[in-house]
Design a protein around this motif. Structure first.
Motif, mmCIF file in Angstrom:
data_model
loop_
_atom_site.group_PDB
_atom_site.id
_atom_site.type_symbol
_atom_site.label_atom_id
_atom_site.label_comp_id
_atom_site.label_asym_id
_atom_site.label_seq_id
_atom_site.Cartn_x
_atom_site.Cartn_y
_atom_site.Cartn_z
ATOM 1 N N THR A 61 0.864 -1.271 -0.119
ATOM 2 C CA THR A 61 0.204 0.141 0.042
ATOM 3 C C THR A 61 0.834 1.291 -0.169
ATOM 4 O O THR A 61 0.671 2.233 -0.748
ATOM 5 C CB THR A 61 -0.689 0.100 1.203
ATOM 6 N N VAL A 62 1.797 1.072 0.783
ATOM 7 C CA VAL A 62 2.558 2.402 0.882
ATOM 8 C C VAL A 62 3.293 2.732 -0.589
ATOM 9 O O VAL A 62 3.460 3.932 -0.946
ATOM 10 C CB VAL A 62 3.665 2.124 2.143
ATOM 11 N N ALA A 63 3.974 1.496 -0.958
ATOM 12 C CA ALA A 63 4.647 1.705 -2.259
ATOM 13 C C ALA A 63 3.664 2.261 -3.399
ATOM 14 O O ALA A 63 3.954 3.119 -4.142
ATOM 15 C CB ALA A 63 5.182 0.345 -2.643
ATOM 16 N N TYR A 64 2.243 1.543 -3.320
ATOM 17 C CA TYR A 64 1.507 1.955 -4.350
ATOM 18 C C TYR A 64 1.199 3.534 -4.078
ATOM 19 O O TYR A 64 1.062 4.404 -5.146
ATOM 20 C CB TYR A 64 0.050 1.397 -4.391
ATOM 21 N N GLY A 65 1.063 4.035 -2.969
ATOM 22 C CA GLY A 65 0.846 5.482 -2.534
ATOM 23 C C GLY A 65 1.823 6.266 -3.165
ATOM 24 O O GLY A 65 1.638 7.280 -3.897
ATOM 25 N N LEU A 66 3.111 5.931 -2.949
ATOM 26 C CA LEU A 66 4.234 6.843 -3.212
ATOM 27 C C LEU A 66 4.543 6.550 -4.677
ATOM 28 O O LEU A 66 5.077 7.789 -5.348
ATOM 29 C CB LEU A 66 5.534 6.254 -2.625
ATOM 30 N N ALA A 67 4.135 5.769 -5.407
ATOM 31 C CA ALA A 67 4.207 5.671 -6.811
ATOM 32 C C ALA A 67 3.190 6.238 -7.610
ATOM 33 O O ALA A 67 3.422 6.771 -8.758
ATOM 34 C CB ALA A 67 4.278 4.050 -7.490
ATOM 35 N N THR A 68 1.923 6.222 -6.996
ATOM 36 C CA THR A 68 0.662 6.777 -7.869
ATOM 37 C C THR A 68 0.530 8.176 -7.865
ATOM 38 O O THR A 68 0.231 9.041 -8.611
ATOM 39 C CB THR A 68 -0.423 5.981 -7.551
ATOM 40 N N PHE A 69 0.563 8.769 -6.486
ATOM 41 C CA PHE A 69 0.075 10.045 -6.186
ATOM 42 C C PHE A 69 1.452 11.086 -5.988
ATOM 43 O O PHE A 69 2.503 10.615 -5.602
ATOM 44 C CB PHE A 69 -0.558 9.952 -4.683
ATOM 45 N N ASP A 70 1.016 12.593 -6.285
ATOM 46 C CA ASP A 70 1.885 13.255 -6.079
ATOM 47 C C ASP A 70 1.603 14.300 -5.189
ATOM 48 O O ASP A 70 0.588 14.649 -5.029
ATOM 49 C CB ASP A 70 2.107 14.086 -7.626
ATOM 50 N N PHE A 71 2.626 14.591 -4.154
ATOM 51 C CA PHE A 71 2.253 15.334 -3.093
ATOM 52 C C PHE A 71 3.623 15.772 -2.513
ATOM 53 O O PHE A 71 4.717 15.412 -2.585
ATOM 54 C CB PHE A 71 1.419 14.729 -1.998
ATOM 55 N N ARG A 72 3.305 17.003 -1.902
ATOM 56 C CA ARG A 72 4.378 17.739 -1.311
ATOM 57 C C ARG A 72 5.373 16.776 -0.272
ATOM 58 O O ARG A 72 4.617 16.187 0.645
ATOM 59 C CB ARG A 72 3.934 18.794 -0.525
ATOM 60 N N GLY A 73 6.531 16.669 -0.223
ATOM 61 C CA GLY A 73 7.102 16.129 1.017
ATOM 62 C C GLY A 73 7.236 14.444 0.495
ATOM 63 O O GLY A 73 7.387 13.764 1.252
ATOM 64 N N LYS A 74 6.923 14.137 -0.707
ATOM 65 C CA LYS A 74 6.921 12.819 -1.157
ATOM 66 C C LYS A 74 8.355 11.977 -0.941
ATOM 67 O O LYS A 74 8.661 11.163 -0.409
ATOM 68 C CB LYS A 74 6.353 12.751 -2.718
ATOM 69 N N GLN A 75 9.215 12.963 -1.626
ATOM 70 C CA GLN A 75 10.757 12.426 -1.574
ATOM 71 C C GLN A 75 11.133 12.313 -0.114
ATOM 72 O O GLN A 75 11.847 11.470 0.344
ATOM 73 C CB GLN A 75 11.657 13.503 -2.246
ATOM 74 N N LEU A 76 10.783 13.287 0.893
ATOM 75 C CA LEU A 76 11.177 13.209 2.122
ATOM 76 C C LEU A 76 10.652 11.821 2.948
ATOM 77 O O LEU A 76 11.326 11.228 3.660
ATOM 78 C CB LEU A 76 10.843 14.301 2.897
ATOM 79 N N LEU A 77 9.212 11.563 2.367
ATOM 80 C CA LEU A 77 8.750 10.456 3.022
ATOM 81 C C LEU A 77 9.338 9.265 2.671
ATOM 82 O O LEU A 77 9.900 8.331 3.499
ATOM 83 C CB LEU A 77 7.128 10.581 2.586
ATOM 84 N N PHE A 78 9.639 9.177 1.340
ATOM 85 C CA PHE A 78 10.233 7.881 0.905
ATOM 86 C C PHE A 78 11.674 7.857 1.648
ATOM 87 O O PHE A 78 11.976 6.390 1.956
ATOM 88 C CB PHE A 78 10.404 8.026 -0.692
ATOM 89 N N PHE A 79 12.363 8.817 1.691
ATOM 90 C CA PHE A 79 13.788 8.943 2.601
ATOM 91 C C PHE A 79 13.637 8.415 3.782
ATOM 92 O O PHE A 79 14.183 7.302 4.360
ATOM 93 C CB PHE A 79 14.403 10.239 2.493
#
Lengths: 326, 288
Positions: B103-121
């Motif tokens: 679920t987290v991976a799908y969310g990170l790959a599909t949606f664009d939002f502020r701080g996405k890179q930080l969240l992934f890191f």
């Protein structure tokens, strides 16, 4: 990684199903836009991320916080923020210095031996050597075993009275080499490094083989058509491909070796006389045997710092390499 | 067309290099022996009575002896209990890791939002953290939740170790065309439907990799059980085997049997799922 950077740079596409509505502009820019897709994104990400946050990230931050206290681990009422005392005490602790040196030695030696062994075996087993697949499978096998089991197996193998290593050396006519192993302070650390290599080199060998398999056919073809010699093929086809993978493997082995705890804990518990003490075992001993939670956590934070330092150095070096190759 | 092997560039070299290839076998066999022999020695020694092990360490068992195993599974031994605990914990944790990571991976790959890179890191930070640095506050948390000595202490904790899965699956989801997901959503399918009906079936190889690695990692883990479990009856297999060693250090035969059991489950999983294990490892790493 590059893919994701590109994604971030790319302008946000209008969310499907909703026009880029005017309401979006009324929100302060720092608030997440609560459009429908934003809600869906939260539903996807939040549960898993909260799980990660609560059981992984917050404990990690708490370790950092506890390292600034003198807590003994008994009750919350006697926590005192001891400023940097734990960290200044590290310098006066000869065992900590030893542990730091052992960790660095372990990381450098383990990572180097493992990468070179994996690289060499990948080059041998990549071609169409008969039985290559069988060898590959066998070499990966130890990686699935528990480090505890591996540690205990080697504890038996190396045992001077029960083990097989001394009788084996005797049978091979190398009796002079037989002796004590893990209780010899000079041999214990190298043995632990070798056990680490033994248990995981197969995984990294597979990564190299995977990378070799990704070399496009036409590169092999043109090398063959041009009549390139073995060394030339290596220099211009194999080497460039392996270089990037070698960087990844070095990073993975570095982290692996930094994290080492189980085999050391099972085989020597840091002994004899701290000869195999590494940062993770010393942190453990302080927290759980000496009830010095604050101090042990400071040791753990140093370990984490070393890990981050290696990773940043690696990232910096990769960026410079990439810039140079451009 | 047959692709020429570049390591054998022309005909005149072919015969010589064929001979030379056999020079690789001695070193390969030495490496094989150092890997296989300790494991084999452990397995066959577990079928020898203790006296026979002391008498001649190398010899194969002359006749089948199951005494070591009956010690472990008998009334005194708790091996069966440990296997049950480990199986429960590993299955549920692997499932949890897969669910969280997907679920987290799908969310990170599909949606664009502020701080996405930080969240992934932040998510990836878990890859470089030694377990020993998080186990202490983790234990405080678990004891506040009154879960010490229960399998849930471990299951909840392991479900948080989803960094590896997030990395692999996010890379996989990102490699699929974004338009595909968007088209399905525009058609009124909804993200949940797209996720369960299209993306997850597509991602089966990656999901199985994450599941296998998660299962093996949880089954083999030692640090968390060591801290979170204090009663014999709640031990997992590796912890039980390690404690068994420190308690009954002299009974070598039973030790070997315990080690053999502890090693057999991961080995069986590896041999059964060998192909997806190796394929997953290769594809995951090359993409990362």
């Amino acid at each position: 990684m590059n893919q994701s950077v590109a994604d971030a740079v790319r302008a946000e596409p209008p969310a499907p199903g909703t026009s880029k509505s005017l309401t979006a502009q009324r929100w302060p820019s720092w608030l997440p836009h609560l459009r429908r897709s934003g809600l869906v994104a939260c539903l996807f990400i939040l549960p898993g991320f909260l799980q990660y946050l609560v059981f992984m990230f917050i404990p990690l931050m708490s370790t950092v916080a506890l390292s600034f206290t003198n807590w003994t681990g008994f009750s919350f009422s006697d926590i005192h923020i001891g400023s940097l005392r734990n960290y200044s005490a590290l310098g006066h602790d000869p065992v900590f210095v030893q542990a730091l040196v052992h960790t660095l030695v372990f990381v450098v030696a383990g990572s180097a031996v493992e990468t070179l062994l994996a690289l060499g075996l990948a080059l041998v087993l990549f071609g169409n050597l008969p039985l290559a697949k069988v060898f590959r499978t066998i070499f990966v096998m130890p990686a699935v075993l528990s480090p505890v089991v591996i540690g205990l197996i080697f504890l038996f193998v190396l045992d001077p009275t029960l083990g097989i290593i001394n009788p084996l050396l005797r049978d091979l006519g190398l009796k002079s080499l037989a002796g004590v192993w893990l209780s010899d302070p000079h041999k214990a650390l190298p043995i632990l490094v070798l056990v680490q290599v033994w248990s995981t080199f197969g995984l990294y060998m597979l990564l190299f083989i995977a990378r070799l398999g990704m070399i496009p056919e036409d590169q092999w073809d043109s090398a063959a058509v041009d009549g390139a010699s073995r060394t030339q093929t290596f220099r211009w086809v194999i080497f460039p491909a392996l270089r990037s993978m070698a960087a990844v493997v070095v990073l993975l082995t570095l982290i692996d070796c930094l994290k080492v705890f189980n085999t050391v804990f099972v085989m020597t518990q840091g002994g004899p006389n701290h000869a195999t003490e590494v940062l993770s075992t010393w942190a453990y001993t302080n927290v759980f045997a000496n009830n010095e939670v604050g101090y042990g956590d400071a040791v753990a934070v140093v370990l984490l710092g070393v890990a981050l330092l290696f990773i940043f150095a690696w990232a910096f070096w990769m960026r410079r390499e990439a810039a140079r190759n451009r | 067309m047959k692709v020429p092997n570049p390591l054998k560039p022309n005909r005149s070299r072919r015969r010589r290099s064929k001979l030379r290839r056999f020079l690789w076998y001695p070193p390969l066999l030495v490496v094989t022996a150092t890997i296989v022999y300790p494991v084999l020695w452990m397995i066959y020694s577990s079928f020898k009575p203790q006296i026979a092990i002391f008498d001649s360490v190398f010899s194969l068992p002359t006749k089948f002896y199951g005494g070591n195993y009956s010690i472990l599974f008998g009334t005194e031994g708790e091996m069966l209990r440990w296997i049950e605990n480990s199986s429960l914990i590993s299955f549920l944790s692997a499932t949890g890791i897969v669910l969280c990571a997907c679920t987290v991976a799908y969310g990170l790959a599909t949606f664009d939002f502020r701080g996405k890179q930080l969240l992934f890191f932040v998510c990836l930070l878990g890859l470089m953290v030694p377990e020993t640095t998080v186990v202490i506050p983790g234990f405080l948390l678990i004891s506040q939740l009154h879960l010490v000595n229960t399998p849930w202490a471990l299951i909840l904790t392991y479900c948080g170790w989803s960094s590896f899965g997030i990395l692999i699956l996010r890379n996989f989801f990102e490699s699929t065309p974004k338009e595909m997901r968007e088209a399905a959503v525009v058609d009124g399918a909804g993200h949940w439907k797209v996720f369960t009906r299209i993306m997850l079936p597509l991602a089966r190889p990656a999901v199985s990799t994450v599941a296998i690695f998660g299962f093996l990692w949880v089954w083999n883990d030692f640090v968390y059980p060591l801290i979170y479990l204090t009663q014999d009856s709640s031990y997992t297999v590796p912890l039980g085997v390690a404690q068994y060693y420190s308690r009954a250090g002299i009974d070598v035969g039973a030790q070997m049997a315990a080690l053999t059991i502890a090693a057999s489950v991961p080995l069986a999983v590896f041999l059964v799922f060998q192909r997806s294990f190796i394929r997953g490892l290769m594809s995951g790493a090359v993409k990362a």
